[in-house]
Write a protein that holds these residues in place. Sequence first.
Motif, PDB file in Angstrom:
ATOM      1  N   THR A 253      -2.960   6.972 -12.977  1.00 42.47           N
ATOM      2  CA  THR A 253      -3.222   8.165 -12.059  1.00 42.47           C
ATOM      3  C   THR A 253      -3.169   8.109 -10.713  1.00 42.47           C
ATOM      4  O   THR A 253      -2.462   8.994  -9.957  1.00 42.47           O
ATOM      5  CB  THR A 253      -4.672   8.582 -12.189  1.00 42.47           C
ATOM      6  OG1 THR A 253      -4.982   8.774 -13.695  1.00 42.47           O
ATOM      7  CG2 THR A 253      -5.093  10.200 -11.906  1.00 42.47           C
ATOM      8  N   LEU A 254      -3.458   6.949 -10.303  1.00 47.47           N
ATOM      9  CA  LEU A 254      -3.135   6.695  -8.817  1.00 47.47           C
ATOM     10  C   LEU A 254      -1.721   6.438  -8.439  1.00 47.47           C
ATOM     11  O   LEU A 254      -1.420   6.992  -7.301  1.00 47.47           O
ATOM     12  CB  LEU A 254      -3.915   5.490  -8.108  1.00 47.47           C
ATOM     13  CG  LEU A 254      -5.234   5.373  -8.179  1.00 47.47           C
ATOM     14  CD1 LEU A 254      -6.106   4.100  -7.940  1.00 47.47           C
ATOM     15  CD2 LEU A 254      -5.500   6.415  -6.798  1.00 47.47           C
ATOM     16  N   LEU A 333       0.772   7.275  -3.785  1.00 46.79           N
ATOM     17  CA  LEU A 333      -0.032   7.240  -4.600  1.00 46.79           C
ATOM     18  C   LEU A 333      -0.045   8.801  -5.233  1.00 46.79           C
ATOM     19  O   LEU A 333       0.424   9.728  -4.402  1.00 46.79           O
ATOM     20  CB  LEU A 333      -1.607   7.397  -4.023  1.00 46.79           C
ATOM     21  CG  LEU A 333      -2.198   6.142  -3.370  1.00 46.79           C
ATOM     22  CD1 LEU A 333      -3.643   6.354  -2.839  1.00 46.79           C
ATOM     23  CD2 LEU A 333      -2.234   5.064  -4.518  1.00 46.79           C
ATOM     24  N   GLY A 334      -0.003   9.049  -6.444  1.00 44.58           N
ATOM     25  CA  GLY A 334      -0.173  10.073  -6.994  1.00 44.58           C
ATOM     26  C   GLY A 334       1.514  10.382  -7.123  1.00 44.58           C
ATOM     27  O   GLY A 334       2.517   9.641  -6.991  1.00 44.58           O
ATOM     28  N   THR A 335       1.844  11.768  -7.495  1.00 44.47           N
ATOM     29  CA  THR A 335       3.240  12.297  -7.631  1.00 44.47           C
ATOM     30  C   THR A 335       3.695  13.341  -6.555  1.00 44.47           C
ATOM     31  O   THR A 335       4.832  13.687  -6.459  1.00 44.47           O
ATOM     32  CB  THR A 335       3.617  13.039  -9.024  1.00 44.47           C
ATOM     33  OG1 THR A 335       2.349  14.094  -9.152  1.00 44.47           O
ATOM     34  CG2 THR A 335       3.232  11.973 -10.133  1.00 44.47           C
ATOM     35  N   VAL A 336       2.679  13.905  -5.777  1.00 42.00           N
ATOM     36  CA  VAL A 336       2.997  14.731  -4.790  1.00 42.00           C
ATOM     37  C   VAL A 336       2.189  14.252  -3.569  1.00 42.00           C
ATOM     38  O   VAL A 336       1.130  13.751  -3.710  1.00 42.00           O
ATOM     39  CB  VAL A 336       2.777  16.217  -4.852  1.00 42.00           C
ATOM     40  CG1 VAL A 336       3.534  16.807  -6.210  1.00 42.00           C
ATOM     41  CG2 VAL A 336       1.303  16.457  -5.575  1.00 42.00           C
ATOM     42  N   PRO A 337       2.568  14.490  -2.251  1.00 37.25           N
ATOM     43  CA  PRO A 337       1.867  14.096  -1.046  1.00 37.25           C
ATOM     44  C   PRO A 337       0.546  14.792  -0.967  1.00 37.25           C
ATOM     45  O   PRO A 337       0.512  15.746  -1.557  1.00 37.25           O
ATOM     46  CB  PRO A 337       2.892  14.666  -0.061  1.00 37.25           C
ATOM     47  CG  PRO A 337       4.009  14.883  -0.608  1.00 37.25           C
ATOM     48  CD  PRO A 337       4.122  15.223  -1.977  1.00 37.25           C
ATOM     49  N   SER A 338      -0.248  13.839  -0.417  1.00 36.22           N
ATOM     50  CA  SER A 338      -1.607  14.406  -0.400  1.00 36.22           C
ATOM     51  C   SER A 338      -2.485  13.620   0.810  1.00 36.22           C
ATOM     52  O   SER A 338      -1.804  12.641   1.291  1.00 36.22           O
ATOM     53  CB  SER A 338      -2.478  14.181  -1.722  1.00 36.22           C
ATOM     54  OG  SER A 338      -2.604  12.686  -1.863  1.00 36.22           O
ATOM     55  N   GLY A 340      -5.198  11.822   0.677  1.00 36.31           N
ATOM     56  CA  GLY A 340      -5.261  10.461   0.216  1.00 36.31           C
ATOM     57  C   GLY A 340      -4.196   9.644   0.322  1.00 36.31           C
ATOM     58  O   GLY A 340      -4.453   8.615   0.856  1.00 36.31           O
ATOM     59  N   THR A 341      -2.996  10.027  -0.014  1.00 41.53           N
ATOM     60  CA  THR A 341      -1.672   9.121   0.236  1.00 41.53           C
ATOM     61  C   THR A 341      -1.381   8.707   1.598  1.00 41.53           C
ATOM     62  O   THR A 341      -1.321   7.689   2.018  1.00 41.53           O
ATOM     63  CB  THR A 341      -0.481  10.087  -0.195  1.00 41.53           C
ATOM     64  OG1 THR A 341      -0.768  10.600  -1.826  1.00 41.53           O
ATOM     65  CG2 THR A 341       0.913   8.985  -0.389  1.00 41.53           C
TER      66      THR A 341
END
Lengths: 527, 112
Positions: A253-254, A333-338, A340-341
């Motif tokens: 997930t991360l 991290l993840g599949t789209v920018p956020s 957290g990333t």
Amino acid sequence: MIKLSQERTRRLIAVHGWSAVVCGLFLYVVVLTGAVAVLVHEIGAWSVGGSKVAEPMAVPMDATLRTLAQQVPEAQREDVSLFANAAGELVVFFHTHQLNPATGNMEDFGTLMDVDPRSGEVLRSREGYGGEVFNAGPGDALDRFIVDLHVNLHLPDPWGLYATGILGLVMLVAAISGLLIHRHLIKDAFVAPRPSGALLQKKDRHVLAGTWGLVFGFVLAFTGSFFSFATALGLPLVAITAFGGDQVAAIETLVGAPAASDDTPAPMANLDAMHERSAREAGSVPLFTSVAHWGRADSQVLVFHSPAEGQLTGTSNLFDGASGEFLGVKPSLGTVPSAGTVAFDLMGPLHFGNFAGLLSKIVWVCLGLAMCYVTITGLQLWLQRREHDPLWQRLAGSVEVVAYGTPIALAGAAHAFFLSYGRADTHLWVASGFIGFSILSILVGLVLPRAALHRTLAGCLGALLVLLPLTRMLLGGTPWAAALATGNGVVVAMDMVMVLSGVICARVAAGLRWMPRFAAPLPGAAT
Amino acid sequence: MSVDTTEKTTHPPDGPGRGPLIARWIVAGPLVLIASILVMAGMTVWFPEGAAGINHLAFPLLLFPAIWALLFFYALLDARPWRAGAVILALAVANGIPVVSALQTMMQGGAQ
């Protein structure tokens, strides 16, 4: 100005002092090795006499990789990791994932090969779990020893990470309590050491270095404890709460769930073309490449890059392994920018200081050394105020032994590396060199009177540092002319840094007061 | 910067004897450590996931040192260690419930 009641200030001073007394010497070792580890790539290149090729990851390697893939068991062709080591060799790790009975965890298992990027010749090959084969080459010994000492104090996992994580929290406490008890922060940044007495002078210097290094100390402590606790403690707990203990699901997930599985055999697209496209997109040569599902229809190639000119963080580009199609930038991290990333991406550059090339690294080294000075002078201030207590005075001698003994042991480990490189097990020699010179420093501390300790240890450190380039070259290391001719100026620069540092230590030993002195407090020195 | 956090007390803040001092040690030491670990783990339940669906996983890991420091200095600077202890304990319990529940589910799954 921060106003606190007398009672609160008293408590903060107690915490500031006691945290340093209990953990200060360990903290000093971690911060000093961290300051050295900022230059880990340069130290690695220097130790092996420079890189064979200027940019090994920019050299065409597709044909080599296809040949190598035929030489490993089919099961190990599941994934491939690809990067360059300090000697400019390509490191290729064909691997699968299986349970390691020794640790009880799912780990990468496969064959790791050090390859000459020009000829494609396999120089060394070893099979095992990731932790066993990575950084196990003879040229990796010195830089890995320093990094491991900084990261986990060479203690077994996860205890080493817990220990350095706690030291990070202690540093955080020291930085915050230091900020709160300094009533005049701006004034403290420009305080001139008072000539009236040794204690006041030392206090002024401690305050001066501490004030300038306050933000850096905070950043270093925060990011350091994050790195220590995130994998050792945080990830398992987050996996328990959010994924019922499934760490693989948490990681998937991360990092972003993998594409739908399709094990249909399919030839790999040209890796060189993908690297070329990726370098164009990112503005820098690839740093690390990860191929998932080699030779399958669902193969994906992820190419990592260090920060391009003017960027704070690096990027990762994703390709379809079978068609070679560029799929886009992959967030870390993840599949789209956020948010957290972004926050996660900032942790590395802030801790390693590698966001603006060598310049930011040098600034990080200097600030790290300033933190070492703050730690040692803080301890000395504490001890100087208790100079009539014999118990505390025993600690005073050990402060000096650790302050000089740690760099002495590191320099000794470097000598041991050069003695063994190409002749014996460098990993064993580096560890033995470090332990041997540590014991020697302790013995000097036990035998010599405190008045002579400071100069003797400074002199030893100076001699070891000045001799390092000679040891390197006499034992077959790359001479300066050859290093410069092959574009390995880093070898010459590191030699000069060693000589310069050695000369500074020699001047300190000669009593020329060229730099802050780590002298143990002598009775009667306080005013 | 001018932060006035002057303590307004009419009696000695730590009171007579060593009780308050020991209480502050316990609260600022083991209790804060346990509470910050539980808050980190519990945050995954109530923290917003964000567009990428990872903020509730990433931020607890990223903020752990900050959570610990915040609770530690609160325990250290609060005039009454028992009050700080009660607040931190409440925080630990509130965030510990989803952790314990997840652990129970995991153990039941393992037993089956």
